[in-house]
Scaffold this active site. Sequence first.
Site, PDB file in Angstrom:
ATOM      1  N   ARG A   1      15.247   3.385  -4.870  1.00 53.52           N
ATOM      2  CA  ARG A   1      14.910   2.042  -5.339  1.00 53.52           C
ATOM      3  C   ARG A   1      15.160   1.055  -4.205  1.00 53.52           C
ATOM      4  O   ARG A   1      16.172   1.146  -3.492  1.00 53.52           O
ATOM      5  CB  ARG A   1      15.762   1.637  -6.550  1.00 53.52           C
ATOM      6  CG  ARG A   1      15.343   2.266  -7.862  1.00 53.52           C
ATOM      7  CD  ARG A   1      13.962   1.781  -8.334  1.00 53.52           C
ATOM      8  NE  ARG A   1      13.564   2.352  -9.620  1.00 53.52           N
ATOM      9  CZ  ARG A   1      12.841   3.459  -9.772  1.00 53.52           C
ATOM     10  NH1 ARG A   1      12.407   4.146  -8.724  1.00 53.52           N
ATOM     11  NH2 ARG A   1      12.525   3.886 -10.981  1.00 53.52           N
TER      12      ARG A   1
ATOM     13  N   GLU B   1       8.195  -5.342  -5.386  1.00 52.61           N
ATOM     14  CA  GLU B   1       6.975  -4.523  -5.342  1.00 52.61           C
ATOM     15  C   GLU B   1       5.897  -5.211  -6.160  1.00 52.61           C
ATOM     16  O   GLU B   1       6.206  -5.684  -7.263  1.00 52.61           O
ATOM     17  CB  GLU B   1       7.253  -3.125  -5.893  1.00 52.61           C
ATOM     18  CG  GLU B   1       8.201  -2.341  -5.003  1.00 52.61           C
ATOM     19  CD  GLU B   1       8.510  -0.928  -5.504  1.00 52.61           C
ATOM     20  OE1 GLU B   1       7.860  -0.488  -6.483  1.00 52.61           O
ATOM     21  OE2 GLU B   1       9.398  -0.292  -4.947  1.00 52.61           O
TER      22      GLU B   1
ATOM     23  N   HIS C   1       5.350   3.107  -3.142  1.00 54.67           N
ATOM     24  CA  HIS C   1       6.062   3.774  -4.250  1.00 54.67           C
ATOM     25  C   HIS C   1       5.279   5.000  -4.755  1.00 54.67           C
ATOM     26  O   HIS C   1       4.825   5.032  -5.906  1.00 54.67           O
ATOM     27  CB  HIS C   1       6.313   2.770  -5.393  1.00 54.67           C
ATOM     28  CG  HIS C   1       7.482   3.164  -6.256  1.00 54.67           C
ATOM     29  ND1 HIS C   1       8.321   2.261  -6.844  1.00 54.67           N
ATOM     30  CD2 HIS C   1       7.959   4.373  -6.638  1.00 54.67           C
ATOM     31  CE1 HIS C   1       9.255   2.891  -7.551  1.00 54.67           C
ATOM     32  NE2 HIS C   1       9.048   4.184  -7.440  1.00 54.67           N
TER      33      HIS C   1
HETATM   34  C1  GLV Z   1       9.815   6.507  -9.982  1.00 55.65           C
HETATM   35  O1  GLV Z   1      10.278   5.751  -9.187  1.00 55.65           O
HETATM   36  C2  GLV Z   1      10.496   6.922 -11.170  1.00 55.65           C
HETATM   37  O2  GLV Z   1      11.568   6.399 -11.488  1.00 55.65           O
HETATM   38  O3  GLV Z   1       9.958   7.796 -11.867  1.00 55.65           O
END
Ligand code: GLV
Length: 338
Positions: free
Chosen positions: A249, A278, A297
């Site tokens: 994160r 983001e 991401h």
């Molecule tokens: C992606 O970042 C998730 O938490 O699945």
Amino acid sequence: MCQSRIGLQLKPKVYVSRIIPEPGMSLLYENCDVTLHAERDIPPSRAEMLSKSKDVEGVLVLLTERVDREFLDNASRLKVVSTFSVGLDHIDMVYATKKGIIVTHTPDVLTEATADFTFALLLASARRVAEGDRFVRSGQWNKPWSPYLLVGYDVHNSTLGIVGMGRIGKAVARRGLGFGMRVIYFDRKGPNAELEKDMGIHYCDFDTLLRTSDVVSVHLPLDEKSRHRFGDREFSMMKQSAVFVNASRGAIVDSFALYSALKRGKIFSAGLDVFEQEPLDQQSPLLSLENVVLAPHLGSASIQARSKMSGLAATNLIDALNGKMPKALANKEVLSRT
Ligand code: GLV
């Protein structure tokens, strides 16, 4: 757990905040009375989230949706929150549990895909893959082979320091060993003797890991303890040749401190899949740097992982609404409240 629905005709009313890949949508339509935010790429507005979830028993959300006190209080009939993510930092877990609301998520099914992507960032940052691609595409490759062009650091024979030895941390450790790396780790829970014996890896304290690793890879959940865990102090302790990788994160890292460490050559490079904000702001100073590989991401973004996440998120929701134990319950403490 919720009361069993066996014998009842009515399907439970659920709100789904995005079109998720198959088989999730089919499972949801077969088993629930679905109100859908019928978009693939655009999250619902907050106003829609609140109004559409007001009378439902279940919601299926993505990590872009904030499931906070206001949301949980507003959805007064809510019994289950299923998130299409392993991360839970967008959900007020304490409040949901206090209200007796079951929360489920999608662990395991994305572990290997996320570890693969972490390794892609690691290799790309250490060996300057993205810089090489930009170099060729922009027409700068106009001289014959040179022993000095875009040289990076070896991955094999180097030390991989993993911060957070959960499911994904372990999967990255296995890949590191496969690449001939020495693997050390730090975990809030302390050393795990069995794991060390099985894998041939070694625990060390956080600061020692920062000082001795050639690659530092972060695999922590985001919470109040991990927020800005990496700042000026941490980057200044790393080797000048260090590669930093974050596929967990964004808010675990103070992005300005990271920018400054990269800009001033305090560390060699970074591979980032996640950001404090983001999508990444187009004005972000990170965009001006060559020695950072940036991804939007994509950790779990393989066809296979997304399909399994979808099946699991839908099944978790349906099972919990039907009084069955969901496969991936995230707040086990809720069981003693229902
Ligand atoms: C992606 O970042 C998730 O938490 O699945």
